[in-house]
Design a protein around this motif. Structure first.
Motif, mmCIF file in Angstrom:
data_model
loop_
_atom_site.group_PDB
_atom_site.id
_atom_site.type_symbol
_atom_site.label_atom_id
_atom_site.label_comp_id
_atom_site.label_asym_id
_atom_site.label_seq_id
_atom_site.Cartn_x
_atom_site.Cartn_y
_atom_site.Cartn_z
ATOM 1 N N CYS A 76 0.830 -1.212 0.000
ATOM 2 C CA CYS A 76 0.000 0.000 0.000
ATOM 3 C C CYS A 76 0.858 1.253 0.000
ATOM 4 C CB CYS A 76 -0.932 0.008 1.201
ATOM 5 S SG CYS A 76 -2.214 -1.274 1.162
ATOM 6 N N MET A 77 1.897 1.264 0.818
ATOM 7 C CA MET A 77 2.750 2.451 0.902
ATOM 8 C C MET A 77 3.555 2.656 -0.379
ATOM 9 S SD MET A 77 3.947 2.618 4.931
ATOM 10 C CE MET A 77 4.284 0.867 5.185
ATOM 11 N N ALA A 78 3.889 1.547 -1.068
ATOM 12 C CA ALA A 78 4.603 1.656 -2.341
ATOM 13 C C ALA A 78 3.684 2.112 -3.462
ATOM 14 C CB ALA A 78 5.243 0.317 -2.703
ATOM 15 N N ASN A 79 2.359 1.995 -3.244
ATOM 16 C CA ASN A 79 1.361 2.397 -4.233
ATOM 17 C C ASN A 79 0.399 3.407 -3.618
ATOM 18 O OD1 ASN A 79 1.766 0.338 -6.662
ATOM 19 N ND2 ASN A 79 2.004 -0.806 -4.763
ATOM 20 N N ALA A 80 0.977 4.403 -2.964
ATOM 21 C CA ALA A 80 0.181 5.351 -2.179
ATOM 22 C C ALA A 80 -0.819 6.144 -3.011
ATOM 23 C CB ALA A 80 1.117 6.303 -1.436
ATOM 24 N N ASN A 81 -0.598 6.228 -4.309
ATOM 25 C CA ASN A 81 -1.520 6.984 -5.163
ATOM 26 C C ASN A 81 -2.694 6.147 -5.657
ATOM 27 O OD1 ASN A 81 -0.030 9.396 -5.006
ATOM 28 N ND2 ASN A 81 1.341 8.733 -6.652
ATOM 29 N N ASN A 82 -2.695 4.870 -5.321
ATOM 30 C CA ASN A 82 -3.799 4.001 -5.721
ATOM 31 C C ASN A 82 -4.985 4.250 -4.781
ATOM 32 O OD1 ASN A 82 -5.599 1.767 -6.085
ATOM 33 N ND2 ASN A 82 -3.924 0.531 -6.884
ATOM 34 N N PRO A 83 -6.108 4.761 -5.280
ATOM 35 C CA PRO A 83 -7.228 5.113 -4.398
ATOM 36 C C PRO A 83 -7.909 3.911 -3.763
ATOM 37 C CG PRO A 83 -7.898 5.281 -6.691
ATOM 38 C CD PRO A 83 -6.423 5.031 -6.700
ATOM 39 N N PHE A 84 -7.624 2.694 -4.256
ATOM 40 C CA PHE A 84 -8.287 1.500 -3.735
ATOM 41 C C PHE A 84 -7.502 0.825 -2.615
ATOM 42 C CE2 PHE A 84 -9.616 1.859 -8.253
ATOM 43 C CZ PHE A 84 -10.930 2.237 -8.001
ATOM 44 N N LEU A 85 -6.411 1.457 -2.187
ATOM 45 C CA LEU A 85 -5.592 0.924 -1.102
ATOM 46 C C LEU A 85 -5.633 1.874 0.088
ATOM 47 C CD1 LEU A 85 -2.486 -0.215 -3.179
ATOM 48 C CD2 LEU A 85 -4.290 -1.680 -2.227
ATOM 49 N N PRO A 86 -5.742 1.340 1.304
ATOM 50 C CA PRO A 86 -5.767 2.205 2.492
ATOM 51 C C PRO A 86 -4.409 2.840 2.731
ATOM 52 C CG PRO A 86 -5.685 -0.104 3.123
ATOM 53 C CD PRO A 86 -5.876 -0.088 1.642
ATOM 54 N N GLN A 87 -4.414 3.946 3.429
ATOM 55 C CA GLN A 87 -3.181 4.643 3.772
ATOM 56 C C GLN A 87 -2.719 4.214 5.156
ATOM 57 O OE1 GLN A 87 -3.658 8.855 3.283
ATOM 58 N NE2 GLN A 87 -4.116 8.693 1.102
ATOM 59 N N PHE A 88 -1.410 4.005 5.270
ATOM 60 C CA PHE A 88 -0.822 3.583 6.537
ATOM 61 C C PHE A 88 0.191 4.604 7.015
ATOM 62 C CE2 PHE A 88 -2.274 -0.411 4.678
ATOM 63 C CZ PHE A 88 -2.914 -0.986 5.755
ATOM 64 N N GLY A 89 0.356 4.673 8.332
ATOM 65 C CA GLY A 89 1.304 5.610 8.919
ATOM 66 C C GLY A 89 2.594 4.955 9.355
ATOM 67 N N GLY A 90 2.931 3.804 8.774
ATOM 68 C CA GLY A 90 4.148 3.101 9.155
ATOM 69 C C GLY A 90 3.894 2.099 10.261
ATOM 70 N N TRP A 91 4.784 1.117 10.392
ATOM 71 C CA TRP A 91 4.614 0.078 11.412
ATOM 72 C C TRP A 91 5.881 -0.033 12.251
ATOM 73 C CZ3 TRP A 91 8.261 -3.730 10.932
ATOM 74 C CH2 TRP A 91 8.840 -3.913 9.668
ATOM 75 N N THR A 92 5.692 -0.466 13.497
ATOM 76 C CA THR A 92 6.816 -0.670 14.413
ATOM 77 C C THR A 92 6.577 -1.944 15.213
ATOM 78 O OG1 THR A 92 5.763 0.695 16.117
ATOM 79 C CG2 THR A 92 7.339 1.783 14.644
ATOM 80 N N LYS A 93 7.679 -2.549 15.651
ATOM 81 C CA LYS A 93 7.610 -3.725 16.520
ATOM 82 C C LYS A 93 7.876 -3.298 17.965
ATOM 83 C CE LYS A 93 10.747 -5.819 14.061
ATOM 84 N NZ LYS A 93 11.732 -6.839 13.614
ATOM 85 N N PHE A 94 7.266 -4.029 18.912
ATOM 86 C CA PHE A 94 7.551 -3.767 20.314
ATOM 87 C C PHE A 94 7.423 -5.063 21.104
ATOM 88 C CE2 PHE A 94 2.966 -3.332 20.089
ATOM 89 C CZ PHE A 94 2.503 -3.855 21.287
ATOM 90 N N LYS A 95 8.038 -5.080 22.281
ATOM 91 C CA LYS A 95 8.001 -6.236 23.169
ATOM 92 C C LYS A 95 7.080 -5.955 24.342
ATOM 93 C CE LYS A 95 11.205 -9.198 21.538
ATOM 94 N NZ LYS A 95 11.006 -10.655 21.340
ATOM 95 N N PHE A 96 6.307 -6.967 24.732
ATOM 96 C CA PHE A 96 5.460 -6.869 25.918
ATOM 97 C C PHE A 96 5.527 -8.202 26.631
ATOM 98 C CE2 PHE A 96 1.503 -6.919 28.346
ATOM 99 C CZ PHE A 96 1.473 -5.627 28.880
ATOM 100 N N LYS A 97 6.059 -8.203 27.845
ATOM 101 C CA LYS A 97 6.265 -9.426 28.628
ATOM 102 C C LYS A 97 7.057 -10.460 27.826
ATOM 103 C CE LYS A 97 2.102 -8.948 31.487
ATOM 104 N NZ LYS A 97 0.849 -9.597 31.970
ATOM 105 N N GLY A 98 8.042 -9.967 27.088
ATOM 106 C CA GLY A 98 8.937 -10.855 26.363
ATOM 107 C C GLY A 98 8.441 -11.334 25.012
ATOM 108 N N GLN A 99 7.213 -10.987 24.650
ATOM 109 C CA GLN A 99 6.665 -11.417 23.372
ATOM 110 C C GLN A 99 6.676 -10.268 22.365
ATOM 111 O OE1 GLN A 99 6.028 -14.445 22.684
ATOM 112 N NE2 GLN A 99 5.915 -15.398 24.702
ATOM 113 N N GLY A 100 6.842 -10.623 21.086
ATOM 114 C CA GLY A 100 6.927 -9.616 20.041
ATOM 115 C C GLY A 100 5.570 -9.270 19.448
ATOM 116 N N TYR A 101 5.274 -7.994 19.368
ATOM 117 C CA TYR A 101 4.029 -7.496 18.785
ATOM 118 C C TYR A 101 4.357 -6.517 17.652
ATOM 119 C CZ TYR A 101 1.621 -9.389 22.880
ATOM 120 O OH TYR A 101 1.131 -10.222 23.854
ATOM 121 N N LEU A 102 3.362 -6.302 16.820
ATOM 122 C CA LEU A 102 3.478 -5.336 15.734
ATOM 123 C C LEU A 102 2.355 -4.322 15.876
ATOM 124 C CD1 LEU A 102 4.647 -4.610 12.803
ATOM 125 C CD2 LEU A 102 2.726 -5.966 11.954
#
Length: 215
Positions: A76-102
């Motif tokens: 989606c971010m590589a095709n940001a001008n495509n009106p049929f794809l949602p816009q995203f604000g970027g993604w990050t990973k984080f740890k909570f109680k030792g487990q990985g989340y996105l």
């Protein structure tokens, strides 16, 4: 379009989400909106939407559900001008109680009318089998089995913004289908996976499926 949204589906079996994450988020002023396929969605105090993807107990790195959504978000971010794809604000990973989340921000989407969702799903069925051009041609003709008339195809063309826009939509679905097959994801484009953006554009939402559904 602005970045804020919500989704509503069941979590897959492999996805795990610590209940304390919800407590932490709510203390920070986030409103819990519901579950999606291996994800929870929150409304942020600033009006944006934050999706948090769970982990898999047998995964040493990112879960398959997390990877599939990253693939979709990157497309989606590589095709940001495509009106049929949602816009995203970027993604990050984080740890909570030792487990990985996105976590990822995305624009707000709204439900499409039921009949529009059904028409889009009918078209997608054809796109899976034929080229985008062939799929549209077959969709334009009367389908006795599904009780679809050419007038309905014309209605969809009007709603989507013209024949060229319909072709762009079909080509986008085809691209996602090819990516999904290469990555080993299921393609989950039933009527509920089409939404409307804040400007009224039809948007493809969460096209990849990676596990069995949990009740």
């Amino acid at each position: 379009m602005r970045i804020n949204e919500v989704i509503t589906e069941s979590l897959v079996d492999e996805a795990q989400m610590d209940d304390d994450i919800k407590k932490v988020m709510q203390k920070q002023g986030y409103k819990f909106l519901g579950h999606g396929q291996d994800q929870d969605a929150y409304l942020a105090p600033d009006g944006t939407i934050l999706k948090i993807f769970g982990y898999e107990t047998d995964s040493r790195g990112m879960s398959e559900g997390q990877r599939s959504f990253i693939d979709f978000a990157n497309f989606c971010m590589a095709n940001a001008n495509n009106p049929f794809l949602p816009q995203f604000g970027g993604w990050t990973k984080f740890k909570f109680k030792g487990q990985g989340y996105l976590q990822i921000k995305c624009e707000r989407l709204f439900e499409v009318p039921e009949d529009l969702g059904e028409m889009l799903a009918d078209l997608v069925d054809r796109i899976e089998l034929f080229s985008p051009e062939q799929a549209i041609e077959r969709f334009m003709h009367w389908d006795v089995d599904n009780d679809r008339y050419p007038e309905r195809a014309g209605e969809l063309i009007t709603m989507i913004g013209g024949e060229q826009q319909l072709l762009l939509f079909a080509r986008t679905v085809k691209q996602l289908s090819v990516i999904g097959r290469k990555k080993g994801y299921g393609i989950d484009l039933h009527s509920g996976n089409f939404m409307l953006g804040s400007d009224g554009e039809i948007v493809i939402n969460d096209p990849f499926f990676t596990g069995s559904m949990r009740h």
